[in-house]
Design a protein around this motif. Structure first.
Motif, short mmCIF file in Angstrom:
data_model
loop_
_atom_site.label_atom_id
_atom_site.label_comp_id
_atom_site.label_asym_id
_atom_site.label_seq_id
_atom_site.Cartn_x
_atom_site.Cartn_y
_atom_site.Cartn_z
N GLU A 1 7.29 9.98 20.84
CA GLU A 1 6.50 9.04 21.35
C GLU A 1 5.94 8.18 20.78
OE1 GLU A 1 2.68 11.59 21.71
OE2 GLU A 1 3.09 12.16 23.71
N HIS A 2 6.16 8.52 19.28
CA HIS A 2 5.78 6.88 18.70
C HIS A 2 6.35 6.44 17.31
CE1 HIS A 2 1.97 8.38 17.98
NE2 HIS A 2 1.90 8.26 16.67
N LEU A 3 6.25 6.20 16.53
CA LEU A 3 6.29 6.60 14.68
C LEU A 3 5.54 5.46 14.47
CD1 LEU A 3 8.66 6.85 12.35
CD2 LEU A 3 9.39 4.26 13.00
N ALA A 4 4.67 6.49 13.51
CA ALA A 4 3.24 5.84 13.03
C ALA A 4 3.71 5.55 11.66
CB ALA A 4 2.30 6.49 13.08
N LEU A 5 2.79 4.35 11.07
CA LEU A 5 3.14 4.52 9.18
C LEU A 5 2.10 4.72 9.65
CD1 LEU A 5 3.82 -0.18 9.42
CD2 LEU A 5 5.16 1.95 9.57
N LYS B 1 0.70 -1.40 0.31
CA LYS B 1 0.29 0.31 0.21
C LYS B 1 1.28 0.84 -0.16
CE LYS B 1 -3.78 -2.36 0.96
NZ LYS B 1 -4.69 -1.93 -0.18
N GLY B 2 2.01 1.23 0.16
CA GLY B 2 3.05 2.15 0.09
C GLY B 2 2.72 3.03 1.37
N PHE B 3 2.96 2.35 2.73
CA PHE B 3 2.43 3.33 3.36
C PHE B 3 3.94 3.93 3.80
CE2 PHE B 3 -1.69 2.19 3.92
CZ PHE B 3 -2.38 2.32 5.63
N ASN B 4 3.47 5.45 4.92
CA ASN B 4 5.07 5.38 5.29
C ASN B 4 5.38 5.90 5.87
OD1 ASN B 4 7.47 7.33 5.03
ND2 ASN B 4 6.72 8.41 3.09
N VAL B 5 6.23 7.04 6.71
CA VAL B 5 6.32 6.71 8.73
C VAL B 5 6.04 8.46 8.94
CG1 VAL B 5 7.84 5.48 8.46
CG2 VAL B 5 8.61 7.47 8.14
N SER B 6 5.84 8.26 10.23
CA SER B 6 5.35 9.83 10.31
C SER B 6 6.13 9.68 12.30
CB SER B 6 3.93 10.52 10.34
OG SER B 6 3.54 11.76 11.08
#
Length: 182
Positions: free
Chosen positions: A175-179, A138-143
């Motif tokens: 706090e976190h890394l989100a996909l 799905k080509g998700f990236n990080v934020s």
């Protein structure tokens, strides 16, 4: 396809990635004698183990950041002060303010700054098949998400690269890394 032999994660060249419509096209790299696939600047190992699939990704660059409460200046020196709070933070799918154990799909292990591209990078492990599919298919990236713990108001109407901002971030805690979907 680009294939290079490397010993260190931070030696990966990004200048060879082709960018179209904010999506990085497929490139392949070798790390620790295994293929690494790059999608959206996330490098995902082709082979994992019982702990999951190793990944590497750029996640933060100094500059102006827009929030609901205004535009903030985030300097590299400021990120340097709190970047180590990102080590061992969870990787989750989508941003959440409250994270429970079943939300965790991996962990961040290491952080470094690349003077070659001006980005902060991290590596870690994705241990969840759904998360891996979101990156691969799905080509998700990080934020990244961090809590601002200290800031100052821009009362002198300073500019950053000719752009106004409301506040300067002085300190924070990751706090976190989100996909996230691109």
């Amino acid at each position: 396809m680009l294939t290079v032999s490397m010993k260190l994660w931070d030696d990966l060249p990004l200048k060879n990635l082709k960018r179209t419509k904010k999506i990085f096209l497929f490139s392949t790299h070798v790390f620790a004698e295994q293929e690494m696939t790059a999608k959206n600047a996330i490098f995902l190992a082709e082979i994992g183990d019982n702990n999951g699939r190793p990944f590497k990704s750029r996640f933060l660059q100094a500059g102006l950041v827009k929030y609901d409460f205004g535009v903030c200046l985030l300097k590299k020196e400021t990120i340097d002060k709190f970047v180590n709070t990102f080590i061992n933070q969870p990787v989750i799918i989508g941003h959440k303010d409250t994270i429970i154990e079943r939300d965790v799909v991996g962990y961040v292990h290491n952080i470094w700054f690349s003077p070659e591209d001006g980005w902060f990078w991290c590596d870690g492990t994705l241990r969840d098949e759904e998360a891996i599919k979101l990156v691969e298919e799905k080509g998700f990236n990080v934020s990244c998400q961090y809590r601002i713990t200290e800031y100052t108001n821009n009362e002198d109407d300073k500019l950053h690269n000719g752009n106004p901002y409301d506040k300067e971030i002085i300190n924070g805690i990751f706090e976190h890394l989100a996909l996230v979907e691109c």
